[in-house]
Scaffold this active site. Structure first.
Site, PDB file in Angstrom:
ATOM      1  N   GLY A   1      -2.255   1.567  -4.385  1.00 57.92           N
ATOM      2  CA  GLY A   1      -2.497   2.726  -5.238  1.00 57.92           C
ATOM      3  C   GLY A   1      -3.129   2.459  -6.594  1.00 57.92           C
ATOM      4  O   GLY A   1      -3.214   3.369  -7.413  1.00 57.92           O
ATOM      5  N   GLY A   2      -3.596   1.242  -6.831  1.00 57.65           N
ATOM      6  CA  GLY A   2      -4.231   0.947  -8.125  1.00 57.65           C
ATOM      7  C   GLY A   2      -5.395   1.884  -8.380  1.00 57.65           C
ATOM      8  O   GLY A   2      -5.564   2.397  -9.498  1.00 57.65           O
TER       9      GLY A   2
ATOM     10  N   ALA B   1      -5.771   3.462   0.676  1.00 57.26           N
ATOM     11  CA  ALA B   1      -5.244   3.737  -0.662  1.00 57.26           C
ATOM     12  C   ALA B   1      -4.149   2.808  -1.173  1.00 57.26           C
ATOM     13  O   ALA B   1      -3.979   2.680  -2.382  1.00 57.26           O
ATOM     14  CB  ALA B   1      -4.760   5.173  -0.714  1.00 57.26           C
TER      15      ALA B   1
ATOM     16  N   ASP C   1      -4.581  11.669   8.814  1.00 58.90           N
ATOM     17  CA  ASP C   1      -4.360  12.903   9.574  1.00 58.90           C
ATOM     18  C   ASP C   1      -5.371  13.977   9.171  1.00 58.90           C
ATOM     19  O   ASP C   1      -6.282  13.709   8.377  1.00 58.90           O
ATOM     20  CB  ASP C   1      -2.903  13.343   9.399  1.00 58.90           C
ATOM     21  CG  ASP C   1      -2.608  13.807   7.972  1.00 58.90           C
ATOM     22  OD1 ASP C   1      -3.565  13.983   7.208  1.00 58.90           O
ATOM     23  OD2 ASP C   1      -1.430  13.987   7.651  1.00 58.90           O
TER      24      ASP C   1
ATOM     25  N   CYS D   1     -12.947  -6.861  -2.185  1.00 48.35           N
ATOM     26  CA  CYS D   1     -12.745  -7.997  -3.106  1.00 48.35           C
ATOM     27  C   CYS D   1     -13.120  -9.275  -2.351  1.00 48.35           C
ATOM     28  O   CYS D   1     -12.468 -10.302  -2.476  1.00 48.35           O
ATOM     29  CB  CYS D   1     -11.324  -8.044  -3.652  1.00 48.35           C
ATOM     30  SG  CYS D   1     -10.055  -8.139  -2.401  1.00 48.35           S
TER      31      CYS D   1
HETATM   32  N1  SAM Z   1      -7.270   0.818  -2.761  1.00 51.51           N
HETATM   33  C1  SAM Z   1      -6.051   0.037  -2.853  1.00 51.51           C
HETATM   34  C2  SAM Z   1      -5.686  -0.155  -4.311  1.00 51.51           C
HETATM   35  O1  SAM Z   1      -6.569  -0.063  -5.166  1.00 51.51           O
HETATM   36  O2  SAM Z   1      -4.518  -0.397  -4.595  1.00 51.51           O
HETATM   37  C3  SAM Z   1      -6.186  -1.295  -2.134  1.00 51.51           C
HETATM   38  C4  SAM Z   1      -6.629  -1.121  -0.715  1.00 51.51           C
HETATM   39  S1  SAM Z   1      -6.543  -2.583   0.250  1.00 51.51           S
HETATM   40  C5  SAM Z   1      -7.937  -3.411  -0.224  1.00 51.51           C
HETATM   41  C6  SAM Z   1      -6.988  -1.979   1.831  1.00 51.51           C
HETATM   42  C7  SAM Z   1      -5.976  -1.031   2.450  1.00 51.51           C
HETATM   43  O3  SAM Z   1      -6.608  -0.432   3.589  1.00 51.51           O
HETATM   44  C8  SAM Z   1      -4.706  -1.658   2.990  1.00 51.51           C
HETATM   45  O4  SAM Z   1      -3.582  -1.028   2.427  1.00 51.51           O
HETATM   46  C9  SAM Z   1      -4.768  -1.411   4.494  1.00 51.51           C
HETATM   47  O5  SAM Z   1      -3.494  -1.176   5.052  1.00 51.51           O
HETATM   48  C10 SAM Z   1      -5.630  -0.163   4.552  1.00 51.51           C
HETATM   49  N2  SAM Z   1      -6.344   0.199   5.807  1.00 51.51           N
HETATM   50  C11 SAM Z   1      -6.934   1.387   6.019  1.00 51.51           C
HETATM   51  N3  SAM Z   1      -7.514   1.441   7.226  1.00 51.51           N
HETATM   52  C12 SAM Z   1      -7.299   0.271   7.800  1.00 51.51           C
HETATM   53  C13 SAM Z   1      -7.660  -0.275   9.048  1.00 51.51           C
HETATM   54  N4  SAM Z   1      -8.374   0.392   9.953  1.00 51.51           N
HETATM   55  N5  SAM Z   1      -7.275  -1.529   9.305  1.00 51.51           N
HETATM   56  C14 SAM Z   1      -6.575  -2.240   8.407  1.00 51.51           C
HETATM   57  N6  SAM Z   1      -6.209  -1.746   7.211  1.00 51.51           N
HETATM   58  C15 SAM Z   1      -6.564  -0.515   6.895  1.00 51.51           C
END
Ligand code: SAM
Length: 433
Positions: free
Chosen positions: A268-269, A265, A315, A381
């Site tokens: 948060g966009g 998330a 969690d 992306c």
């Molecule tokens: N959805 C967000 C937005 O619109 O602002 C952007 C998300 S960004 C592309 C991917 C996010 O996934 C990062 O904040 C990262 O920390 C998180 N994440 C979740 N699970 C992860 C994992 N297993 N390994 C690495 N990053 C992970």
């Protein structure tokens, strides 16, 4: 002492960047916060820093051609890149100013005898502007990796999928400054009041419309004071995000009253956009494993008044079942190289393999948390098939009972947005409803 000269600030940022693993955007933001600069000088500092890092490989080619010793110190290389970038990429800066002010920056930053060496090479190049520009132009076809300043391995793999013309257009696109877009936050206001306040704040904008956005939802900002200082920004009336990032939420189509899981998330966009689509009626569990990024996510949700978003580490609250799940997976960012200035220099082929592995895990987890009538959107992306179609194919082969209802790729040059991939996945039983 606060340094007020654009080239000195740019040189300091670039030196720190060359000596650390910190993102260029973060170093620049920190330096600009403590500097008092006119907005035109702020823009110049940004242009110099971004331009030098984007064109690093071509700039180093120029340095290599004239350096007597094969090894140039980091400080000398940074200053030479800064001076050469102004000479050959910024037409509006006279050659003598580019040379003198860069040498002056070396002196102010107490880089000692480097000034003489930098001065000599820059003056030499300043006498050969036209022939050097022609050589740089020729390099784009003779050695595209150096000429367009991209990693060779990435150009080679991308050349297998794109025609030479499309590849060239993509490389050129990646080296262009990226537009800034604002997405209206309907939880706080409407288009009319936002525009009225922007007029008073000195924000100049264009309306922007895409197939997947609604009227007055997204604006291209042409000129604006520092965004973080705008009252409309602090009040959460808009969020800065590229139009491409709205596509995943459009496809997920959250409806009021639903329970939604956003599995990746931060910052948060998309979570705040989901809250906007729900009109703050329902629940969005916004999962993010990284504590620092979770902090930013919370701040953004607070600022935008996205009250239905519950920020959580991974969690039991994320257990489901959910009506809708968004898996906006971490990726190589190859669709946003224009925006993530130093990403091309950090990326390795192994990162794509690693991302694929994590993406398969995350998509599998997301699908297991869907209710029987639910829907999921997987998005990245990235432009790499290994991170897009191939992830979906691999997961669906292992987890029967799901099907792709729709998928779409956005290509930077063709669609005039950042690159993106989205796939809407539904349980097979609900596919023909
Ligand atoms: N959805 C967000 C937005 O619109 O602002 C952007 C998300 S960004 C592309 C991917 C996010 O996934 C990062 O904040 C990262 O920390 C998180 N994440 C979740 N699970 C992860 C994992 N297993 N390994 C690495 N990053 C992970």
């Amino acid at each position: 002492m606060v340094c007020q000269k654009p080239r000195e600030i740019a040189a300091r940022v670039l030196l720190k960047h060359a000596e650390s693993r910190v993102f260029l955007e973060d170093l620049l933001a920190r330096e600009l916060t403590s500097a008092t600069l006119k907005s035109v000088d702020r823009a110049l500092v940004q242009e110099l820093c971004y331009g030098v890092v984007r064109w690093q490989l071509a700039l180093d080619w120029l340095i290599q051609k004239q350096a007597r010793q094969p090894e140039t110190s980091v400080q000398a290389r940074v200053l030479l890149r800064l001076g050469l970038y102004q000479l050959f990429w910024l037409d509006r800066i006279p050659a003598h100013a580019a040379v003198n002010e860069t040498v002056e920056a070396a002196r102010t930053l107490e880089l000692g005898p480097l000034g003489g060496f930098v001065n000599a090479m820059l003056r030499n190049y300043a006498r050969n502007i036209d022939t050097t520009k022609a050589a740089l132009q020729e390099l784009k076809t003779k050695d595209p990796a150096v000429g367009w300043s991209h990693p060779k391995w990435w150009i080679e793999r991308t050349a297998k999928r794109l025609s030479p013309g499309d590849l060239q257009a993509l490389l050129a696109w990646n080296n262009q400054p990226a537009d800034t877009f604002a997405r209206l936050n309907r939880l706080k206001t409407d288009g009319g009041p936002l525009i009225a306040r922007w007029r008073d704040e000195g924000v100049d904008y264009d309306f922007a419309k895409y197939d997947w956005t609604s009227e007055n939802q997204i604006f291209r900002l042409r000129h604006h004071p520092s965004i973080e200082r705008l009252k409309t920004f602090k009040d959460g009336w808009f969020y800065v995000q590229d139009p491409s990032t709205l596509l995943a939420v459009h496809l997920l189509a959250p409806r009021a009253g639903e329970r939604v899981l956003d599995l990746c998330a931060a910052p948060g966009g998309k979570a705040t956009l989901i809250a906007d689509a729900l009109d703050n009626d329902g629940e969005v569990i916004a999962a993010e494993p990284d504590a620092r990024r979770r902090q930013r996510l919370t701040e953004n949700c607070d600022r935008l008044g996205a009250d239905v978003v519950v920020v959580a580490p991974n969690d039991p609250r994320t257990a489901g079942p959910f009506d809708a799940v968004l898996i906006d997976a971490p990726c190589s960012n190859t669709g946003v190289l224009r925006r993530r200035i130093d990403a091309r220099w950090r990326l390795t082929p192994n990162d794509i393999t690693q991302c694929h592995r994590i993406q398969v895990e995350l998509l599998s987890t997301g699908l297991k948390r869907l209710g029987p009538q639910g829907r999921a959107v997987y998005s990245t992306c990235s432009l790499e098939p290994e991170e897009n179609e191939q992830v979906v194919e691999e997961v669906l082969a292992k987890l029967p009972g799901f099907t792709v209802a729709k998928s779409q790729s956005l290509h930077p040059v063709r669609d005039k947005t950042d690159g993106a991939y989205v796939a809407l996945i539904v349980p097979t039983s609900s596919a023909h409803r």
